[in-house]
Design a protein around this motif. Structure first.
Motif, PDB file in Angstrom:
ATOM      1  N   GLU A 147      -2.808   5.377   1.854  1.00  0.00           N
ATOM      2  CA  GLU A 147      -3.739   4.248   1.882  1.00  0.00           C
ATOM      3  C   GLU A 147      -3.492   3.480   3.174  1.00  0.00           C
ATOM      4  OE1 GLU A 147      -3.507   1.726  -1.540  1.00  0.00           O
ATOM      5  OE2 GLU A 147      -3.263   3.411  -2.885  1.00  0.00           O
ATOM      6  N   THR A 148      -4.515   3.398   4.011  1.00  0.00           N
ATOM      7  CA  THR A 148      -4.393   2.652   5.261  1.00  0.00           C
ATOM      8  C   THR A 148      -5.412   1.526   5.276  1.00  0.00           C
ATOM      9  OG1 THR A 148      -5.917   4.158   6.369  1.00  0.00           O
ATOM     10  CG2 THR A 148      -3.566   4.659   6.550  1.00  0.00           C
ATOM     11  N   ARG A 149      -5.201   0.591   6.151  1.00  0.00           N
ATOM     12  CA  ARG A 149      -6.163  -0.498   6.292  1.00  0.00           C
ATOM     13  C   ARG A 149      -6.852  -0.369   7.640  1.00  0.00           C
ATOM     14  NH1 ARG A 149      -2.068  -5.523   7.405  1.00  0.00           N
ATOM     15  NH2 ARG A 149      -1.244  -4.690   9.334  1.00  0.00           N
ATOM     16  N   THR A 156      -0.195   9.061  13.902  1.00  0.00           N
ATOM     17  CA  THR A 156       0.158   9.407  12.526  1.00  0.00           C
ATOM     18  C   THR A 156       1.641   9.767  12.440  1.00  0.00           C
ATOM     19  OG1 THR A 156      -0.495  11.688  12.916  1.00  0.00           O
ATOM     20  CG2 THR A 156      -2.146  10.223  11.960  1.00  0.00           C
ATOM     21  N   ARG A 159       0.844  -1.190   0.000  1.00  0.00           N
ATOM     22  CA  ARG A 159       0.000   0.000   0.000  1.00  0.00           C
ATOM     23  C   ARG A 159       0.881   1.243   0.000  1.00  0.00           C
ATOM     24  NH1 ARG A 159      -1.916  -3.229   3.722  1.00  0.00           N
ATOM     25  NH2 ARG A 159      -0.878  -2.131   5.402  1.00  0.00           N
ATOM     26  N   TYR A 216       1.311   3.734   2.025  1.00  0.00           N
ATOM     27  CA  TYR A 216       1.132   4.315   3.348  1.00  0.00           C
ATOM     28  C   TYR A 216       1.885   5.624   3.417  1.00  0.00           C
ATOM     29  CZ  TYR A 216       1.002   4.788   8.368  1.00  0.00           C
ATOM     30  OH  TYR A 216       0.792   5.263   9.626  1.00  0.00           O
ATOM     31  N   PRO A 217       1.373   6.659   3.998  1.00  0.00           N
ATOM     32  CA  PRO A 217       0.173   6.838   4.812  1.00  0.00           C
ATOM     33  C   PRO A 217      -1.062   7.253   4.018  1.00  0.00           C
ATOM     34  CG  PRO A 217       1.488   8.815   4.993  1.00  0.00           C
ATOM     35  CD  PRO A 217       2.234   7.851   4.090  1.00  0.00           C
TER      36      PRO A 217
END
Length: 113
Positions: free
Chosen positions: A24-26, A97, A19, A21-22
């Protein structure tokens, strides 16, 4: 070299495995220990959380009404949360974050007259 050709082609033509990241996060896992937080209104500033913390990342000053945690030293073991007599400590389900600078989490308790 020819042995690797099918693998190389498969990797070039398939979807990415990672992904961005940051951006796209899950969704966090169930019961994840994310960021340590406090409900300062319920806190008695007894200091038990600071005494029980194995890495001493919590500072409590009853005189000034200050509760402070260094999230960069915290190992998120949960001992402070388990030993809090008022149950005002908890873990958010999201992680902190990413930041470029280190900031302590400081909370001031305002006494009501």
């Amino acid at each position: 070299m020819l042995n690797f050709t099918p693998t190389i082609l498969k990797n070039l033509l398939s979807k990415s495995s990672t992904r961005l990241y940051p951006f796209e996060t899950r969704e966090p896992f169930k019961n994840v220990r994310g960021e340590l937080r406090i409900n300062i209104e319920e806190c008695k500033l007894c200091g038990i959380c600071a005494k029980k913390c194995p890495v001493n990342c919590i500072k409590v000053d009853k005189k000034t009404g200050l509760w402070e945690v260094n999230p960069f030293e915290c190992v998120y073991c949960g001992i402070c949360v388990d030993n809090c007599p008022t149950n005002c400590l908890y873990f958010k389900s999201e992680y902190q974050t990413p930041n470029q600078t280190k900031h302590l989490k400081t909370f001031h308790k305002i006494e009501k007259n």
